[in-house]
Design an enzyme around this catalytic site. Structure first.
Site, PDB file in Angstrom:
ATOM      1  N   GLY A  10      -6.531   6.739   7.237  1.00  0.00           N
ATOM      2  CA  GLY A  10      -5.317   6.011   6.838  1.00  0.00           C
ATOM      3  C   GLY A  10      -4.082   6.887   6.870  1.00  0.00           C
ATOM      4  CG  ASP A  58     -16.727  -1.493   3.047  1.00  0.00           C
ATOM      5  OD1 ASP A  58     -16.605  -2.723   3.197  1.00  0.00           O
ATOM      6  OD2 ASP A  58     -16.199  -0.865   2.109  1.00  0.00           O
ATOM      7  CG  PHE A  80      -6.740   8.908   0.665  1.00  0.00           C
ATOM      8  CD1 PHE A  80      -7.444  10.030   1.094  1.00  0.00           C
ATOM      9  CD2 PHE A  80      -5.480   9.083   0.123  1.00  0.00           C
ATOM     10  CE1 PHE A  80      -6.905  11.297   0.995  1.00  0.00           C
ATOM     11  CE2 PHE A  80      -4.928  10.358   0.023  1.00  0.00           C
ATOM     12  CZ  PHE A  80      -5.650  11.465   0.460  1.00  0.00           C
ATOM     13  CB  SER A 124       0.763   3.451  -6.943  1.00  0.00           C
ATOM     14  OG  SER A 124       2.041   2.891  -6.730  1.00  0.00           O
ATOM     15  CB  THR A 126       3.080   0.178  -8.488  1.00  0.00           C
ATOM     16  OG1 THR A 126       3.603  -1.129  -8.534  1.00  0.00           O
ATOM     17  CG2 THR A 126       1.584   0.153  -8.586  1.00  0.00           C
ATOM     18  CE1 TYR A 148       0.481  -0.728  -5.253  1.00  0.00           C
ATOM     19  CE2 TYR A 148      -1.627  -0.450  -4.155  1.00  0.00           C
ATOM     20  CZ  TYR A 148      -0.429   0.069  -4.603  1.00  0.00           C
ATOM     21  OH  TYR A 148      -0.151   1.402  -4.400  1.00  0.00           O
ATOM     22  CE  LYS A 152      -3.691   2.277  -5.471  1.00  0.00           C
ATOM     23  NZ  LYS A 152      -4.626   3.141  -4.726  1.00  0.00           N
ATOM     24  CG  ASN A 198       5.745  -0.389   2.054  1.00  0.00           C
ATOM     25  OD1 ASN A 198       4.636  -0.012   2.358  1.00  0.00           O
ATOM     26  ND2 ASN A 198       5.990  -0.963   0.893  1.00  0.00           N
TER      27      ASN A 198
HETATM   28  C1  WQD Z   1      11.583  -0.030  -1.245  1.00  0.00           C
HETATM   29  C2  WQD Z   1      12.981  -0.603  -1.448  1.00  0.00           C
HETATM   30  C3  WQD Z   1      13.018  -2.997  -1.662  1.00  0.00           C
HETATM   31  C4  WQD Z   1      11.710  -3.783   2.455  1.00  0.00           C
HETATM   32  C5  WQD Z   1       5.742  -0.480  -2.914  1.00  0.00           C
HETATM   33  C6  WQD Z   1       4.560  -0.386  -3.856  1.00  0.00           C
HETATM   34  C7  WQD Z   1       4.189   1.052  -4.072  1.00  0.00           C
HETATM   35  C8  WQD Z   1       3.906   1.692  -2.737  1.00  0.00           C
HETATM   36  C9  WQD Z   1       5.142   1.591  -1.844  1.00  0.00           C
HETATM   37  C10 WQD Z   1       1.695   1.671  -1.851  1.00  0.00           C
HETATM   38  C11 WQD Z   1      13.023  -1.723  -2.496  1.00  0.00           C
HETATM   39  C12 WQD Z   1      13.759  -2.547  -0.397  1.00  0.00           C
HETATM   40  C13 WQD Z   1      12.073  -3.147   1.283  1.00  0.00           C
HETATM   41  C14 WQD Z   1      12.672  -4.546   3.173  1.00  0.00           C
HETATM   42  C15 WQD Z   1      14.311  -3.995   1.505  1.00  0.00           C
HETATM   43  N1  WQD Z   1       2.820   1.040  -2.105  1.00  0.00           N
HETATM   44  N2  WQD Z   1      13.358  -3.251   0.822  1.00  0.00           N
HETATM   45  N3  WQD Z   1      13.951  -4.620   2.660  1.00  0.00           N
HETATM   46  O1  WQD Z   1       8.425  -1.855  -3.380  1.00  0.00           O
HETATM   47  O2  WQD Z   1       9.263   0.486  -3.961  1.00  0.00           O
HETATM   48  O3  WQD Z   1       6.847   0.151  -3.510  1.00  0.00           O
HETATM   49  O4  WQD Z   1       5.441   0.180  -1.704  1.00  0.00           O
HETATM   50  O5  WQD Z   1       1.393   2.795  -2.065  1.00  0.00           O
HETATM   51  O6  WQD Z   1       3.048   1.141  -4.886  1.00  0.00           O
HETATM   52  O7  WQD Z   1       4.941  -0.921  -5.119  1.00  0.00           O
HETATM   53  O8  WQD Z   1       8.472  -0.002  -1.643  1.00  0.00           O
HETATM   54  O9  WQD Z   1       9.277   0.115   0.677  1.00  0.00           O
HETATM   55  O10 WQD Z   1       8.529  -2.137  -0.244  1.00  0.00           O
HETATM   56  O11 WQD Z   1      10.687  -1.129  -1.033  1.00  0.00           O
HETATM   57  O12 WQD Z   1      15.481  -4.079   1.073  1.00  0.00           O
HETATM   58  O13 WQD Z   1      12.403  -5.165   4.233  1.00  0.00           O
HETATM   59  O14 WQD Z   1      13.415  -1.184  -0.228  1.00  0.00           O
HETATM   60  O15 WQD Z   1      13.713  -4.054  -2.315  1.00  0.00           O
HETATM   61  O16 WQD Z   1      14.258  -1.611  -3.193  1.00  0.00           O
HETATM   62  P1  WQD Z   1       8.339  -0.388  -3.193  1.00  0.00           P
HETATM   63  P2  WQD Z   1       9.193  -0.831  -0.471  1.00  0.00           P
END
Ligand code: WQD
Length: 332
Positions: A10, A58, A80, A124, A126, A148, A152, A198
């Site tokens: 990954g 798996d 991971f 995370s 989160t 999700y 965690k 993301n």
């Molecule tokens: C970042 C910022 C969005 C997409 C999540 C999980 C976290 C980890 C990372 C796994 C925010 C903004 C995003 C887009 C945007 N996951 N955004 N337009 O939500 O902080 O974290 O992903 O490990 O555990 O919670 O990351 O990259 O989705 O968003 O404006 O198309 O970008 O609103 O402010 P996030 P993200």
């Protein structure tokens, strides 16, 4: 130390394998390619010039994973192998609870059975939910708002109970902030299937003209420019944090939690502008509605990881943006 890297094909796992091999660790990798690609295994070998055993397994399949423990003398493991898309977890909670929890339980049961009670767990930021205060320290209030994040937090609780039941365990729980970027070779990087959830992979696809424009999810937050602020950390810095955690587990048992972030928050618009400037590309965007479940601001206090692991980030935001784009350019 021979380390079992579960989910080693990954995004974070592959970068961690490279760092471990480059620092003379012996690794064994298992992955089922549910969210990764088989060619990554050869890319890791190409980057490092090192060989290692790989098993397509798996991690939820206890019988299959036990075969690996029978064949390999494992000293510890990194987990991971979790699904990680917030939105998907809301739509498919059972899939997330089944995969993320069962893979962790199976791994811990086998580590216990084979007397190699050392685990680094990929958690995370989160788990902090809406931050109690900023910057976030490891003792901040924990709460989750999606399946999700709840998986965690549940696994963190499982590991805590495991340690309470038997202090022979060495457990490092690493709370990632926002990992982005790619290895300088351009051979491995973030390669999500379909439309990215993301920010960085979305920006990359817009810059590469695979998507028409970026939707900025809200510009009315109480932040420096109204857009969401996050602690972006280079995936190679994050990977090295796992090596440092393993070094600690090689010396002592215990249960420890560490924030792995840079300690700096950057807004969505700062990310867009930095990416455009560093890579000399355009990233058209449009301000849209806030995304349900998003928080305004989140960034780490990583002092504990510095003091106890010697963790300090080396890559800048410019490095993160340049390496993310380099990965695309090298793999067009
Ligand atoms: C970042 C910022 C969005 C997409 C999540 C999980 C976290 C980890 C990372 C796994 C925010 C903004 C995003 C887009 C945007 N996951 N955004 N337009 O939500 O902080 O974290 O992903 O490990 O555990 O919670 O990351 O990259 O989705 O968003 O404006 O198309 O970008 O609103 O402010 P996030 P993200």
């Amino acid at each position: 130390m021979k380390v079992l890297v579960v989910g080693g094909a990954g995004y974070i796992g592959s970068h961690t394998c490279v760092d471990l091999l480059n620092n003379r660790f012996e690794i064994v990798v298992v992955d089922n390619f549910s969210n990764s690609k088989p060619e990554v295994i050869d890319k890791i070998k190409q980057i490092t010039g090192k060989d290692f055993n790989f098993y397509e397994v798996d991690a939820c399949n206890q019988e299959a994973l036990e075969e690996v423990f029978k064949k390999e003398k494992i000293d510890g493991a990194i987990h991971f192998a979790g699904y990680k898309a917030v939105g998907e977890s809301v739509e498919k909670p059972l899939m997330y609870y089944h995969n993320n929890l069962l893979s962790a339980l199976v791994l811990c049961e086998l580590l216990d059975k084979y007397n190699c009670r050392k685990i680094v767990f990929s958690s995370s930021a989160t788990v902090y939910g809406v931050p109690e205060r900023l910057p976030l320290t490891e003792d901040c209030r924990l709460s989750t708002t999606n399946p999700y994040g709840t998986t965690k937090l549940m696994i963190e609780k499982i590991l805590e109970d495991l340690y309470k039941s038997n202090n022979d365990w060495g457990i490092c729980i690493l709370r990632y902030f926002n990992p982005i970027g790619a290895h300088s070779s351009g051979l491995i990087g973030e390669d999500p299937n379909g439309i990215p959830n993301n920010l960085m992979p979305y920006i990359v696809k817009v810059a590469n003209k695979e998507l028409p424009e970026l939707g900025v999810f809200g510009n009315d937050y109480d932040t420096k420019d109204g857009t969401g602020v996050r602690d972006y950390i280079h995936v190679c810095d994050l990977a090295h944090g796992h090596l440092l955690a393993l070094n600690k587990l090689a010396k002592e048992n215990g249960l420890n939690y560490y924030n792995l972030g840079t300690g700096h928050g950057y807004s969505v618009l700062e990310m867009v502008e930095t990416f455009k400037r560093v890579n000399n590309v355009d990233v058209p965007y449009k301000i849209k509605e806030r995304r349900a479940g998003d928080i305004a601001e989140c960034y780490a206090d990583a002092t504990k990881a510095l003091n106890e692991l010697g963790f300090k980030t080396e890559y800048s935001l410019e490095d993160m943006c340049a390496s993310a784009w380099n990965y695309v350019v090298k793999n067009k």
